[in-house]
Write a protein that holds these residues in place. Structure first.
Motif, short mmCIF file in Angstrom:
data_model
loop_
_atom_site.label_atom_id
_atom_site.label_comp_id
_atom_site.label_asym_id
_atom_site.label_seq_id
_atom_site.Cartn_x
_atom_site.Cartn_y
_atom_site.Cartn_z
N LEU A 17 25.84 16.08 42.97
CA LEU A 17 26.43 15.52 41.75
C LEU A 17 25.72 14.24 41.33
O LEU A 17 25.71 13.89 40.15
N ALA A 18 25.11 13.54 42.30
CA ALA A 18 24.41 12.29 42.00
C ALA A 18 22.96 12.52 41.60
O ALA A 18 22.26 11.56 41.24
N GLY A 19 22.48 13.78 41.68
CA GLY A 19 21.12 14.07 41.21
C GLY A 19 20.11 14.43 42.28
O GLY A 19 18.92 14.52 41.99
N CYS A 20 20.56 14.66 43.52
CA CYS A 20 19.62 15.02 44.59
C CYS A 20 19.11 16.45 44.36
O CYS A 20 19.90 17.40 44.33
N THR A 21 17.80 16.58 44.22
CA THR A 21 17.20 17.90 44.02
C THR A 21 16.53 18.43 45.28
O THR A 21 16.26 19.62 45.39
N GLY A 22 16.22 17.55 46.23
CA GLY A 22 15.51 18.00 47.42
C GLY A 22 15.63 17.00 48.55
O GLY A 22 15.78 15.80 48.33
N VAL A 23 15.59 17.52 49.78
CA VAL A 23 15.62 16.66 50.96
C VAL A 23 14.46 17.02 51.87
O VAL A 23 14.05 18.17 51.97
N PHE A 24 13.92 16.00 52.50
CA PHE A 24 12.88 16.16 53.51
C PHE A 24 13.56 16.01 54.86
O PHE A 24 14.15 14.97 55.16
#
Length: 513
Positions: free
Chosen positions: A295-302
């Motif tokens: 919801l806060a805008g995270c599109t990807g995680v490493f």
């Protein structure tokens, strides 16, 4: 199923790489002399050779924060410039000759840092060396510098400049990381060439990590970096001030404190921007946090999975869930439209020659959008280095090859050559057309942008080389990034209206791209 011996059935084809991405710009032996400009500081990020197996794009994802943070503490009466040799714009400037040159020194480009330092010192500049390699190998660095900065450079840089002004420069400056991180000024991003990076908004909200893995640079002798957090509103203000649609958090682990990440997500949600970050897989212990990240805008995680062997992870002292639960946790992230760039280390003592095929197969089965690989590398002054040295397994100390793309130690169950071949094979396997297709998202609407990300990032090194060389990275990528942001904002509206996930939105940027 991939046969365990597939990586070794035939030689791995060498990838194309231009010379200017493997060799640093030449320094003149006898350039014309010139006066040193008083109160002029030049900050340099030295050149390092690129790995033809990996994507060139990762080198221009976002700029280093170390030098722009130093620039932010430079007094107003000093002129300061930033120069990154990896942008392929040639050698650093020298007309006029700066009074002070600050160089960040890391293991893989230590030799280049020394070349630059010696060159500038020989022509009248005062050279200050800082960075992790200075902390781990100060005796090696000292002959190339007028002064060494050990520890937090943000605290040390103003003091160094004051001492230069009063002709009282010391040879060694030391600071810890015990200060209140919230007091640090925002990086001076106005110095950056915006066209040269996918985004200039590199952010850091926390410092440190709850893990102390034996192979990680955070385990370096003498480095104590307690976990520190900045006020969420400080981070939001920096994000807004740089006026970019996409930001990259360079925190070692943004999810070390879940309560803090909840607060940070709440503060960033109104921005309607997108971002990526490094977290550990245990962040999925709290699915509500994953929802708030989306919801806060995270599109990807490493995510540093590191290994699919619990024994390897235990030996490394990494606190992590059981590897048998990795797949379920990846699905939680995918359910909320968050892409996963998995990082894997190859060559642990429990790894045998089948590790490459097993790892590739797991990545494809779980549809990781991206993967990054590293040969286990014993960094100086870490527990792993001490262990390998005591066992007589260190092959050499050519720091240029300590780049996680070369075997610099004797593996336990394979030869160094086999480890390097397996590393090259797994990159080429995951960058292949077939593997990209196998890892496509289940949601067909997300597929076009996933394919765009995969091909632009993984299979376009010639394209990346041209973009970097001609200063076109941001102009070419920005429309694609903006498209991703727009799709993600629409996805978040749908997600906010329901209690459960609504499927992947698709995007062309992912953590590590």
């Amino acid at each position: 199923m991939i046969a365990p011996d597939e990586p070794f059935l035939r030689p791995v084809r060498k990838r194309w790489i231009p010379r200017e991405m493997t060799s640093a710009p030449a320094l003149d032996i006898n350039p014309p002399g010139g006066a040193v400009e008083s109160h002029y500081a030049l900050l340099i990020n030295p050149f390092y050779p690129k790995d033809a197996n990996a994507s060139f794009g990762k080198h221009v994802l976002t700029p280093t924060l170390a030098l722009t943070s130093l620039a932010a503490t430079t007094p107003q009466h000093w002129r300061v410039d930033y120069w990154d040799e990896n942008l392929l714009l040639g050698r650093p400037p020298f007309r006029p000759m700066p009074q002070v040159v600050g160089i960040s020194v890391h293991l893989t480009f230590a030799r280049r840092a020394y070349e630059l330092a010696d060159w500038y010192r020989g022509r009248g500049a005062k050279v200050i060396l800082g960075g992790l390699h200075v902390l781990s190998c100060p005796d090696e660095c000292a002959p190339h510098a007028d002064a060494l900065a050990l520890g937090d450079g943000v605290q040390l840089w103003p003091r160094i400049l004051r001492d230069i002004e009063s002709n009282n420069l010391q040879t060694l400056y030391v600071a810890t990381y015990e200060n209140d991180y919230r007091d640090d000024p925002a990086p001076r991003r106005t110095l950056l060439p915006r066209r040269s990076f996918l985004t200039t908004t590199s952010l850091i909200a926390t410092r440190g990590c709850h893990n102390r893995c034996g192979f990680c640079y955070l385990a370096t002798d003498g480095l104590r970096m307690p976990y520190r957090m900045r006020d969420p509103q400080q981070v939001v203000d920096e994000f807004k001030a740089d006026n970019q649609p996409y930001a990259v958090f360079i925190d070692n682990n943004l999810g070390s404190r879940r309560d803090y990440l909840h607060s940070l997500c709440a503060a960033m949600r109104p921005l309607n921007k997108i971002w990526s970050a490094a977290v550990t897989i245990d962040v999925t212990d709290d699915p509500s946090l994953i929802r708030n990240m989306a919801l806060a805008g995270c599109t990807g995680v490493f995510i540093g999975f590191e290994s699919l062997s619990d024994d390897n992870l235990a030996d490394s002292r990494k606190k992590t869930p059981k590897t048998s639960d990795y797949a379920r946790r990846v699905r939680i992230l995918h359910d909320y439209g968050i892409q996963v760039n998995g990082s894997f280390v190859l060559g642990f003592d429990h790894d045998r020659k089948d590790v490459f095929a097993r790892t590739a197969e797991w990545i494809e089965e779980n549809r990781l959008e991206c993967a990054t690989f590293h040969i286990l590398t014993p960094y100086p002054a870490t527990p792993l280095f001490r262990q390998m040295e005591a066992q007589g397994r260190i092959l050499h100390r050519d720091w240029n090859l300590y780049d996680t793309g070369h075997a610099v130690f004797q593996p336990k169950h394979m030869s160094p050559q086999e480890l390097e071949q397996g590393y090259a094979w797994i990159y080429q396997r995951l960058f292949s057309h077939a593997s990209i297709w196998r890892r496509r998202p289940e949601d067909s609407q997300a597929m076009p942008l996933y394919l765009a990300m995969s091909y632009l990032y993984k299979r376009s090194n010639r394209f990346w080389h041209l973009l970097i060389k001609h200063n076109l990275v941001n102009p070419v990528w920005k429309p694609l990034v903006e498209m991703t942001r727009w799709r993600h904002v629409r996805y978040r509206r749908q997600l906010a209206q329901g209690e459960t996930a609504v499927g992947a939105p698709g995007q062309v940027v992912s953590a590590g791209v």
